[in-house]
Design a protein around this motif. Structure first.
Motif, PDB file in Angstrom:
ATOM      1  N   ARG A  58      17.868  19.368  -7.140  1.00  0.00           N
ATOM      2  CA  ARG A  58      17.486  18.766  -8.412  1.00  0.00           C
ATOM      3  C   ARG A  58      18.709  18.113  -9.063  1.00  0.00           C
ATOM      4  N   ALA A  59      18.514  16.897  -9.575  1.00  0.00           N
ATOM      5  CA  ALA A  59      19.625  16.129 -10.147  1.00  0.00           C
ATOM      6  C   ALA A  59      19.160  15.426 -11.416  1.00  0.00           C
ATOM      7  N   MET A  60      20.140  15.023 -12.186  1.00  0.00           N
ATOM      8  CA  MET A  60      19.886  14.139 -13.328  1.00  0.00           C
ATOM      9  C   MET A  60      20.098  12.710 -12.832  1.00  0.00           C
ATOM     10  N   VAL A  61      19.027  11.938 -12.807  1.00  0.00           N
ATOM     11  CA  VAL A  61      19.088  10.568 -12.300  1.00  0.00           C
ATOM     12  C   VAL A  61      19.043   9.618 -13.486  1.00  0.00           C
ATOM     13  N   VAL A  62      20.096   8.848 -13.661  1.00  0.00           N
ATOM     14  CA  VAL A  62      20.180   7.873 -14.758  1.00  0.00           C
ATOM     15  C   VAL A  62      19.845   6.508 -14.176  1.00  0.00           C
ATOM     16  N   VAL A  63      18.743   5.915 -14.636  1.00  0.00           N
ATOM     17  CA  VAL A  63      18.250   4.660 -14.076  1.00  0.00           C
ATOM     18  C   VAL A  63      18.569   3.515 -15.043  1.00  0.00           C
ATOM     19  N   PHE A  64      19.345   2.541 -14.544  1.00  0.00           N
ATOM     20  CA  PHE A  64      19.661   1.330 -15.303  1.00  0.00           C
ATOM     21  C   PHE A  64      18.863   0.183 -14.696  1.00  0.00           C
ATOM     22  N   THR A  65      17.880  -0.325 -15.413  1.00  0.00           N
ATOM     23  CA  THR A  65      17.076  -1.421 -14.886  1.00  0.00           C
ATOM     24  C   THR A  65      16.505  -2.201 -16.056  1.00  0.00           C
ATOM     25  N   ASP A  66      15.728  -3.224 -15.742  1.00  0.00           N
ATOM     26  CA  ASP A  66      15.078  -4.011 -16.784  1.00  0.00           C
ATOM     27  C   ASP A  66      13.758  -4.512 -16.241  1.00  0.00           C
ATOM     28  N   PHE A  67      12.849  -4.862 -17.132  1.00  0.00           N
ATOM     29  CA  PHE A  67      11.535  -5.365 -16.748  1.00  0.00           C
ATOM     30  C   PHE A  67      11.103  -6.400 -17.769  1.00  0.00           C
ATOM     31  N   VAL A  68      10.134  -7.229 -17.383  1.00  0.00           N
ATOM     32  CA  VAL A  68       9.683  -8.307 -18.256  1.00  0.00           C
ATOM     33  C   VAL A  68       8.488  -7.888 -19.090  1.00  0.00           C
ATOM     34  N   ASP A  69       7.475  -7.295 -18.438  1.00  0.00           N
ATOM     35  CA  ASP A  69       6.264  -6.891 -19.146  1.00  0.00           C
ATOM     36  C   ASP A  69       5.671  -5.668 -18.459  1.00  0.00           C
ATOM     37  N   SER A  70       4.578  -5.161 -19.009  1.00  0.00           N
ATOM     38  CA  SER A  70       3.972  -3.941 -18.478  1.00  0.00           C
ATOM     39  C   SER A  70       3.407  -4.151 -17.075  1.00  0.00           C
ATOM     40  N   THR A  71       2.942  -5.371 -16.775  1.00  0.00           N
ATOM     41  CA  THR A  71       2.376  -5.624 -15.438  1.00  0.00           C
ATOM     42  C   THR A  71       3.452  -5.535 -14.367  1.00  0.00           C
ATOM     43  N   SER A  72       4.583  -6.182 -14.610  1.00  0.00           N
ATOM     44  CA  SER A  72       5.671  -6.144 -13.625  1.00  0.00           C
ATOM     45  C   SER A  72       6.315  -4.764 -13.545  1.00  0.00           C
TER      46      SER A  72
END
Length: 437
Positions: free
Chosen positions: A330-344
């Motif tokens: 078990r780990a702490m996963v820090v996710v750096f990302t971006d998205f445009v809208d709820s569909t994508s």
């Protein structure tokens, strides 16, 4: 030698046109005498060139830093030195490339004893190797009729790297403020907290921490004291896809993510946890494995500096599946990302939900301040209203995605781009206090 006329010379030459026309009308036979004005003007310009200090006598050199952190401005100097006679003033211009912004790009420099120094402020825009595309110095002749110019192209490149200096400064300030965490015992307990010792019950302690058996033996209330666990696994998962190359407060989102990730890595390694770096876009790009101890930070720094900008779309299924497959606890996963809208974002949410079955996910949201400004701006024309409605719709969709992730169990880090690092660090410290890993 680069020589060209000044505005004064152009005006002087133009003044001869009405005179030549008047002579030609009054005495057509003397029209050739009108050309004497042009010859005189050209002669004065030639004399101005001869009397002015020639460009070959100017030594033009730039003193540049070897490295700079993305998002952190620095200074540079341009040195001018004439051999022999020198003008009183020189105009200096500096060319910039796509990785470096220069201020001021033009300035007047006053010379003393033929020498001068000019200060420049360099502001890195993107990581990579930045250069000054050129230095131009020009000065007028003593008659003010010609410009003489010297051009040099500095050979030295400036390595624009993640802002490690800024990361360490932030980390030391915030780490000093939160130094008791991990080095002193805490009263907070929870899943994963590490039992430290028994102590006499004090006002303010949680009743759930009372050890009733020990209290009965000692005939007074005794509480359990906890301290934050160490040796947690902290995985910094950075999306390097197309959307992460878009700017956030003047820097690409990828650079903002790298700076925040290095800040968290520096502090987590100091606090006894293990940190690792994972990067992905259309496929996994980097998997560093877990490292421990402050001595591992330069390695993570070097790996992060090698993450490049791409135009590829992010494949969350492939990337997050590969990430999950490489974690054996078990780990702490820090996710750096971006998205445009709820569909994508549907595929992203689906794959993050699988990851959250085993691991704790800190999801970093890049607050879109440009969209917020458009949504809140007072409309003056119909186009402003349209932009505000579209921006508000996109913000609502982003909020819906964040709400879904929060309900699935993700810890959300939502902060302006410039305050992303401290906000992420506070979330990490909160997770450790609550014993969620």
């Amino acid at each position: 030698m680069n020589v060209y006329p000044t505005r004064r010379a152009v005006v002087l030459m133009a003044l001869g046109a009405p005179l030549a026309l008047a002579v030609a009308v009054a005495a057509p036979g003397l029209w050739i005498a009108a050309a004497a004005w042009i010859v005189l003007t050209v002669g004065l310009m030639v004399a101005d060139v001869v009397l002015a200090p020639p460009p070959r006598r100017l030594a033009l050199r730039a003193d540049l830093p070897a490295t700079m952190g993305a998002g952190r401005s620095g200074s540079a100097r341009v040195r001018l030195a004439f051999e022999g006679a020198a003008p009183r003033r020189v105009e200096l211009a500096v060319g910039e490339d796509e990785r470096l912004a220069v201020s001021p790009r033009r300035q007047d420099v006053t010379l003393s004893a033929g020498r001068a120094e000019a200060e420049l402020t360099l502001s890195p825009r993107r990581r990579g190797r930045g250069r000054l595309e050129g230095l131009w110095a020009r000065w007028r002749g003593p008659l003010g009729l010609v410009w003489l110019q010297r051009h040099e192209t500095p050979e030295q490149a400036i390595a624009v790297t993640p802002d490690v200096e800024g990361v360490k400064q932030q980390a030391l300030q915030l780490f000093a403020r939160n130094a008791p965490i991990g080095s002193k015992v805490l009263r907070e307990s929870g899943e994963g907290s590490d039992f430290h010792a028994l102590k006499e019950f004090q006002t303010g302690m949680d009743l759930g921490d009372v050890d009733w058996k020990s209290s009965a033996r000692r005939q007074k209330l005794v509480g359990r004291e906890y301290r934050t666990e160490r040796n947690h696994h902290v995985v910094l998962a950075i999306d390097t896809g197309r959307l992460m190359s878009s700017p956030a407060a003047g820097l690409p989102r990828l650079d903002r993510a790298i700076n925040a990730a290095l800040l968290l890595a520096f502090v987590s390694l100091k606090m006894g946890d293990r940190a690792g770096l994972f990067a992905f876009d259309s496929r996994p790009r980097l998997a560093s494995g877990m490292a421990s101890g402050p001595q591992a930070f330069p390695l993570l720094q070097k790996l992060a500096a090698g993450l490049d900008y791409t135009t590829e779309e992010t494949n969350f299924t492939l990337g997050l599946t590969a990430l999950s497959g490489g974690l054996d606890r078990r780990a702490m996963v820090v996710v750096f990302t971006d998205f445009v809208d709820s569909t994508s974002a549907e595929l992203m949410i689906e794959n993050l939900s699988r990851l959250m079955r085993t691991h704790l996910v800190l999801f970093v949201v890049f607050r879109d301040e440009e969209l917020e400004r458009l949504a809140e701006a007072e409309p003056n024309v119909v186009e402003d209203m349209s932009r505000a409605v579209i921006a508000d719709g996109l913000l609502r969709q982003r909020e819906a995605v964040v709400t879904r992730l929060r309900r699935l169990g993700a810890q959300i880090v939502d902060a302006p781009a410039e305050g992303l690092g401290p906000a992420l660090l506070n979330a990490y410290l909160d997770v450790k206090r609550r014993g969620l890993v």
